[in-house]
Design a protein around this motif. Structure first.
Motif, PDB file in Angstrom:
ATOM      1  N   GLY A  16       0.822  -1.218   0.000  1.00  0.00           N
ATOM      2  CA  GLY A  16       0.000   0.000   0.000  1.00  0.00           C
ATOM      3  C   GLY A  16       0.848   1.256   0.000  1.00  0.00           C
ATOM      4  O   GLY A  16       0.522   2.241  -0.676  1.00  0.00           O
ATOM      5  N   LEU A  17       1.972   1.218   0.744  1.00  0.00           N
ATOM      6  CA  LEU A  17       2.878   2.377   0.774  1.00  0.00           C
ATOM      7  C   LEU A  17       3.651   2.516  -0.541  1.00  0.00           C
ATOM      8  O   LEU A  17       3.896   3.638  -1.001  1.00  0.00           O
ATOM      9  N   LEU A  18       4.046   1.379  -1.124  1.00  0.00           N
ATOM     10  CA  LEU A  18       4.820   1.421  -2.372  1.00  0.00           C
ATOM     11  C   LEU A  18       3.960   1.767  -3.581  1.00  0.00           C
ATOM     12  O   LEU A  18       4.490   2.179  -4.612  1.00  0.00           O
ATOM     13  N   THR A  19       2.641   1.589  -3.469  1.00  0.00           N
ATOM     14  CA  THR A  19       1.751   1.837  -4.614  1.00  0.00           C
ATOM     15  C   THR A  19       0.662   2.853  -4.261  1.00  0.00           C
ATOM     16  O   THR A  19      -0.535   2.553  -4.370  1.00  0.00           O
ATOM     17  N   PRO A  20       1.047   4.076  -3.871  1.00  0.00           N
ATOM     18  CA  PRO A  20       0.037   5.062  -3.439  1.00  0.00           C
ATOM     19  C   PRO A  20      -0.944   5.432  -4.542  1.00  0.00           C
ATOM     20  O   PRO A  20      -2.109   5.734  -4.260  1.00  0.00           O
TER      21      PRO A  20
ATOM     22  N   GLN B  46       5.117   1.440  -9.857  1.00  0.00           N
ATOM     23  CA  GLN B  46       5.113   1.222  -8.403  1.00  0.00           C
ATOM     24  C   GLN B  46       4.932  -0.251  -8.068  1.00  0.00           C
ATOM     25  O   GLN B  46       5.602  -0.790  -7.171  1.00  0.00           O
ATOM     26  N   TRP B  47       4.058  -0.922  -8.768  1.00  0.00           N
ATOM     27  CA  TRP B  47       3.844  -2.349  -8.530  1.00  0.00           C
ATOM     28  C   TRP B  47       5.080  -3.166  -8.892  1.00  0.00           C
ATOM     29  O   TRP B  47       5.373  -4.184  -8.247  1.00  0.00           O
ATOM     30  N   ARG B  48       5.809  -2.733  -9.906  1.00  0.00           N
ATOM     31  CA  ARG B  48       7.027  -3.453 -10.309  1.00  0.00           C
ATOM     32  C   ARG B  48       8.048  -3.444  -9.169  1.00  0.00           C
ATOM     33  O   ARG B  48       8.726  -4.440  -8.921  1.00  0.00           O
ATOM     34  N   ILE B  49       8.177  -2.319  -8.489  1.00  0.00           N
ATOM     35  CA  ILE B  49       9.082  -2.236  -7.334  1.00  0.00           C
ATOM     36  C   ILE B  49       8.638  -3.215  -6.246  1.00  0.00           C
ATOM     37  O   ILE B  49       9.458  -3.923  -5.643  1.00  0.00           O
ATOM     38  N   ALA B  50       7.333  -3.284  -5.987  1.00  0.00           N
ATOM     39  CA  ALA B  50       6.808  -4.208  -4.975  1.00  0.00           C
ATOM     40  C   ALA B  50       7.127  -5.654  -5.331  1.00  0.00           C
ATOM     41  O   ALA B  50       7.464  -6.469  -4.449  1.00  0.00           O
ATOM     42  N   PHE B  51       7.064  -5.994  -6.610  1.00  0.00           N
ATOM     43  CA  PHE B  51       7.359  -7.360  -7.029  1.00  0.00           C
ATOM     44  C   PHE B  51       8.855  -7.676  -6.913  1.00  0.00           C
ATOM     45  O   PHE B  51       9.239  -8.812  -6.601  1.00  0.00           O
TER      46      PHE B  51
END
Length: 514
Positions: free
Chosen positions: A438-442, A448-453
């Motif tokens: 949630g913090l990485l994809t405001p 943003q989702w790519r960073i989370a993955f």
């Protein structure tokens, strides 16, 4: 010997009682996961949809996938108002992350006490009463959230987690008393594959229900199914073969001769948990670390995949429900295949049991990590992205015959407590990962989702290395110290035993009399 009504009832069953237990255990896991998972999709319809930012604005994403359901901002706003969007909840991404992770606050808290209760009183009632409380909470979710909003939903999900926390330790203990070692890989894959049945039903049926009606019906359906399972479980299943009133004499004799926990049943019931050895067990901590990694990847997929498909790939709710169910169908089928492969390789001597656990755990960690990265780089090619997500969950299913069942290798006699430690600590990932995402994809962009993955892949890789180097597949000495004795480097004093505790108790009683 069976007599009277017990003999008559036993003849009604075509399947041996251990397979009846396996089927009901599979349904227990399936129900637990539908009740846990249904919010992940429902929340996409409970919250207000955000209107896409205009070109040139600060929040505009040039890589955003086109929304086939939207034409202009005005049209979208009119549609939202007409469809009752104004009655939905205005929750930020971080608030949604907290709500999605709230279940695991309770889930973590009751693992250890649940495992200890199961070892003391048997797994049947610990499992069934826990899932009963979750079913009731699921059923009343619409009323709670409409009355108290995000706070009420957060509290209710914590209570649901408290109910489900003891389920896995209790179920693992039941399996340790019902299933011989030679059948554990495939039974483990089958039973715990029930999670994928739950995920498939939770995703596919939720999508259909919300496409044709309100999100409230999702909770009524799965809460009701949980209540129905409770009744059947209470009538058909028991904690061990020796407490089952109408198991056949032949099956009871077979299980007592081939299940270690039954062979050592007297010891297991009477000796206290060897805590000071258990918490110093390197293989057990390696398993816990591997569990943290697996749960991070699994909860990233289970909790946030519906949001990724809705927010990034722009699927409608019916398509999201169907497409998010596909990875779990693949995971369930693959879990059975991997379970058969594991048992076959061990039986043929292709690899040891210990190496089998490490091989399949590695497949379940590295395979999914790579696949979700490839999915994120598929951009708006929705077909390719879904293919990679399906492949990711198929690889992840190898975990059921790898680290998931490894706790029974290390400690068949204290399966409830050790499972509670492994599942309880590793489930912290269920709290951290949704909130971090949630913090990485405001603004929920593809970048943003790519960073989370990428973060998910790093966690999976690092934790798997720990298990490969430090994990084991043999019974730990402290699980049966009377048989195996103390290791030469043990310097922490004797472990508690029934005899020693009785001596201490007698001394204390003598002092009180004096």
């Amino acid at each position: 010997m069976l007599t009277g009504w017990r003999l008559a009832v036993s003849k009604l069953f075509i399947l041996p009682q251990r397979y009846v237990m396996v089927i009901m255990a599979l349904l227990a896991i399936a129900n637990a996961f539908t009740m846990r998972q249904c919010l992940n999709l429902a929340i996409t319809q409970m919250v207000k949809r955000k209107v896409a930012p205009e070109i040139g604005s600060a929040d505009y994403d040039p890589h955003a996938c086109p929304d086939p359901n939207a034409n202009t901002t005005t049209v979208v706003e009119n549609l939202l108002t007409a469809s009752g969007e104004s009655d939905k909840f205005d929750w930020s991404e971080s608030t949604q992350g907290l709500i999605l992770g709230s279940f695991y606050y309770g889930y973590v808290a009751t693992h250890l006490p649940g495992g200890m209760l199961a070892e003391r009183f048997g797994g049947k009632w610990v499992l069934s009463l826990g899932l009963l409380s979750t079913a009731v909470c699921t059923f009343i979710t619409p009323f709670a959230v409409k009355t108290g909003g995000a706070v009420a939903l957060f509290i209710l999900r914590v209570i649901e987690g408290l109910g489900e926390g003891p389920s896995m330790p209790a179920l693992m203990l039941i399996i340790s008393q019902w299933i011989p070692k030679t059948e554990r890989s495939r039974v483990g894959a089958l039973v715990f594959g029930g999670a994928q049945i739950g995920n498939v039903a939770g995703s596919f049926l939720s999508g259909l229900i919300m496409h044709n009606g309100g999100w409230e019906n999702v909770f009524y359906l799965f809460g009701g199914l949980g209540l129905a399972w409770f009744v059947l479980w209470c009538l058909l299943c028991y904690s061990s073969p020796n407490t089952h009133p109408f198991i056949s004499d032949a099956e009871k004799r077979f299980l007592n001769e081939n299940v270690e926990a039954l062979c050592n049943n007297e010891k297991k019931q009477l000796d206290p948990v060897p805590w000071k050895a258990l918490v110093r067990s390197v293989p057990l901590w390696a398993l816990i670390v591997a569990g943290i990694g697996h749960d991070w990847g699994y909860y990233t997929m289970v909790t946030d995949l519906p949001k990724y498909m809705t927010d990034v790939l722009k699927f409608d709710i019916k398509s999201t429900g169907f497409l998010t169910s596909m990875p779990y169908i693949a995971m369930w089928i693959a879990s059975i295949i991997f379970g058969l492969m594991s048992d076959f390789g061990i039986k043929k001597g292709l690899y040891s049991l210990q190496n089998a656990r490490k091989i399949f755990t590695t497949v379940a960690a590295i395979g999914p990590g790579i696949c979700i990265i490839l999915a994120s780089y598929s951009g708006c090619n929705t077909t390719l992205a879904v293919v990679w997500f399906v492949a990711a969950m198929a690889f992840m299913s190898a975990y059921y015959c790898g680290m998931k069942i490894n706790v029974l290798d290390l400690s068949p006699n204290y399966a409830g407590t050790t499972t509670a430690l492994v599942n309880g600590i590793s489930s912290v990932s269920g709290i951290v990962s949704p909130y971090l995402i949630g913090l990485l994809t405001p603004t929920s962009t593809l970048k943003q989702w790519r960073i989370a993955f990428w973060v998910c892949l790093a966690v999976l890789f690092a934790t798997n290395l720990v298990f490969v180097f430090l994990g084991k597949g043999v019974q730990e000495w402290w699980d049966d110290v009377k048989l195996r004795g103390y290791p030469s480097d043990w310097k922490h004093g004797p472990l508690p035993t029934r005899e020693r505790d009785m001596e201490i108790s007698n001394v204390e009683k003598k002092k009180e009399k004096e």
